[in-house]
Scaffold this motif. Structure first.
Motif, short mmCIF file in Angstrom:
data_model
loop_
_atom_site.label_atom_id
_atom_site.label_comp_id
_atom_site.label_asym_id
_atom_site.label_seq_id
_atom_site.Cartn_x
_atom_site.Cartn_y
_atom_site.Cartn_z
N GLU A 2 2.00 4.68 0.98
CA GLU A 2 1.53 4.84 2.96
C GLU A 2 0.01 3.31 2.62
O GLU A 2 -0.84 3.54 2.04
CB GLU A 2 1.42 6.46 3.00
N LYS A 569 6.52 -1.59 7.68
CA LYS A 569 6.54 -1.17 8.47
C LYS A 569 7.80 -0.05 9.69
O LYS A 569 8.65 -1.47 10.50
CB LYS A 569 5.45 0.10 9.40
N SER A 573 6.90 4.53 14.19
CA SER A 573 6.21 4.50 13.37
C SER A 573 4.71 3.81 13.32
O SER A 573 3.94 5.03 13.41
CB SER A 573 6.35 4.46 11.86
#
Length: 576
Positions: A2, A569, A573
């Motif tokens: 991430e 992404k 989100s």
């Protein structure tokens, strides 16, 4: 892993609008300039059109007059002189620069690079003994020396003078040399503080030429070496460094020195437009490999060579060192990662401290960087050298590694470095206590945000804004590097055109073809290295967001724009 997309703080909108109108550029370009401290037409002109006449007066640097006078005396009296430098790229290019200039003026001159393993970093006692035994009366030290207080005193007792050209932060005391040139030393009012070690050496030669009325073209002809030092030492590419890098790259691309041309050939970048990135990833590692695997003197030998055949032989040897370095780097990195992966305790920690007596000292810094990148936490990699544990440390965003190591100084024999990188040495029996205390310090001080990789975003744009003119202006922001990084953009709501695919030997990369909804701006190609795990997302038919840089891709003689995708992404989100 991430990643956080972190928007940079935007500059004053009025300043952006004013600059946009003054330069006749769009608001995005104007904002990029204001973010770099460029707010007027003249400042933009200086940024886009660097001039060698913009270089500062070298005599503004503290002790420059004394340094020039001492150099003049050595030439007049034909003294024996040593040009001394560190074994990394900045050190070896510094030595090559100074040696190439002085060898035409001093008959008895040689260069000295300390052995990484037997002498270590900086001014070594062995080098001073060598100088004394051989009747040397002047040492010009480059990229080191600012903390060598006792060693310089010893040299003085032996009748050896030092001119120090350094760019590192000084300690509590500055050496009592004939002249210390370092813009970071107390009392130095030189207006630019971020020169490389080679850059400081260049300023000495600039001053010498000015006083002796020597044509400055003689030292401008050596700017390819300065550009290599700037790129490899990761110094800010701003102000004076930007001017030096700009003209150094011109020299590197048009007429590099014989040795650098050889390195360029072995790196496979001959005929291409060599960039700062090419130096960092292709030229620099080869020059560094000599000091890591055998001896840094080999790098100086090739850099000062004027014989193509001899240079090619040295190039083969240096390239073989680089292949050995790559093998060691790959194998030791994998061993380090496996060690962590196979230990639940190590995986759960907030820091990494690994020791293996058999790991090669020359690559522990590289391994520390790779392990830090993989687990993204402060990392120390140690091996054995001369009966002690010695190694390198690397940090993560905004975590002060140097300060954390300093809290363990009672366990160390020596340490040095800065916020993001350090070197340290300790007794082997102190490793367990160091590991425990370092983990405690990191756990107490590090934040959750610092443990997640972030990407700094310059602006949000649409793909349709990427016009030929936009990219043409963007290219003029180069040379890119610290404090002038290649701009990173975000575009929302993009779709796969239906032809994206996994590529690479193991299908680990993504070759993307992207479109915007309801916009007739065509298909934008992109490449996303090591992001094949996003394949299902981009081919799902749903929109997604991308962050990327823009570069040129050359294929079969044709050049086209390509998006270099940093991250992908899910649309839902991420909120702005």
């Amino acid at each position: 892993m991430e990643k956080i997309w972190n928007f940079k703080k935007q500059g004053d909108q009025n300043e952006v609008k004013h600059l946009s109108a003054a330069l006749n550029v769009n608001m995005v370009i104007a904002r990029l300039l204001v973010d770099r401290g460029i707010k007027t037409y003249n400042e933009a002109k200086a940024f886009f059109r660097p001039r060698l006449s913009d270089l500062h007066d070298p005599f503004l640097m503290k002790n420059m007059k004394e340094a020039v006078e001492r150099l003049e005396r050595a030439i007049e009296k034909q003294e024996k002189v040593i040009v001394y430098g560190d074994y990394d790229v900045d050190g070896t290019t510094s030595v090559a620069l100074m040696y190439l200039f002085l060898k035409e003026r001093i008959k008895e001159i040689e260069y000295y690079i300390p052995d990484r393993y037997s002498e270590g970093y900086g001014i070594s006692p062995k080098s001073i003994e060598y100088a004394a035994e051989n009747g040397v009366t002047l040492i010009v030290a480059l990229d080191c020396g600012i903390k060598a207080v006792e060693k310089i005193e010893k040299a003085k007792e032996l009748g050896i003078d030092f001119i120090i050209c350094d760019h590192h932060n000084p300690g509590d005391r500055v050496p009592n040399a004939v002249a210390v040139l370092d813009p970071k030393q107390p009392g130095c009012e030189y207006p630019y503080k971020e020169l490389s070690g080679c850059g400081v050496g260049f300023k000495l030669l600039q001053a010498f030429c000015m006083k002796s009325e020597i044509d400055l073209e003689e030292i401008y002809d050596l700017l390819d070496l300065v550009a290599v030092s700037i790129a490899a030492d990761i110094v800010p590419i701003t102000g004076e460094n930007r001017v030096l890098a700009y003209y150094g790259l011109k020299k590197l691309n048009s007429d590099p020195g014989v040795g650098l041309q050889t390195i360029i050939n072995f790196a496979g970048i001959n005929g291409s437009d060599i960039t700062i990135s090419d130096i960092v990833f292709k030229i620099g590692p080869r020059l560094n490999a000599s000091g890591r695997i055998e001896h840094g003197k080999k790098s100086v030998q090739i850099l000062v060579s004027d014989d193509v055949d001899k240079s090619d032989l040295l190039g083969e040897e240096i390239d073989s060192f680089n292949e050995i370095r790559k093998t060691l780097d790959r194998d030791i990195t994998q061993e380090a990662l496996d060690t962590i992966e196979n230990s639940a305790e190590l995986k759960a920690m907030n820091s990494t401290v690994l020791y293996n007596r058999d790991w090669h000292k020359g690559v522990v810094g590289i391994v520390a960087s790779r392990v830090t990148e993989y687990y993204y936490r402060p990392t120390v990699i140690l091996t054995e050298s001369n009966g002690l544990a010695t190694g390198s440390a690397r940090s993560v965003r905004d975590f002060d590694l140097y300060e954390a190591i300093g809290q363990c100084s009672d366990l160390l024999e020596s340490y040095g470095g800065h916020m993001y990188a350090a070197g340290l040495t300790m007794r082997i029996e102190n490793i367990p206590e160091f590991k425990e205390r370092f983990e405690e310090i990191v756990t107490r001080q590090i934040t959750d945000q610092q443990q997640i990789q972030s990407i700094e975003i310059d602006a949000k744009i649409t793909l349709s804004e990427i016009t030929p003119r936009f990219f043409r202006i963007l290219k003029q922001f180069a040379p890119f590097g610290p404090h002038n990084m290649m701009p990173v953009f975000v575009t929302e709501d993009v779709f796969d055109a239906g032809t994206s695919r996994c590529v690479g030997k193991n299908k680990e990369h993504l070759k993307l073809d992207l479109v915007e909804p309801d916009v007739n701006s065509g298909i934008f190609p992109g490449i996303a290295f090591n992001q094949s795990d996003a394949y299902d997302l981009i081919t799902s038919g749903s929109p997604f967001d991308i962050c990327y840089s823009i570069n040129e891709n050359e294929y079969r003689g044709k050049t086209s724009l390509q998006l270099f995708i940093r991250d992908i992404k899910k649309r839902e989100s991420f909120g702005w």
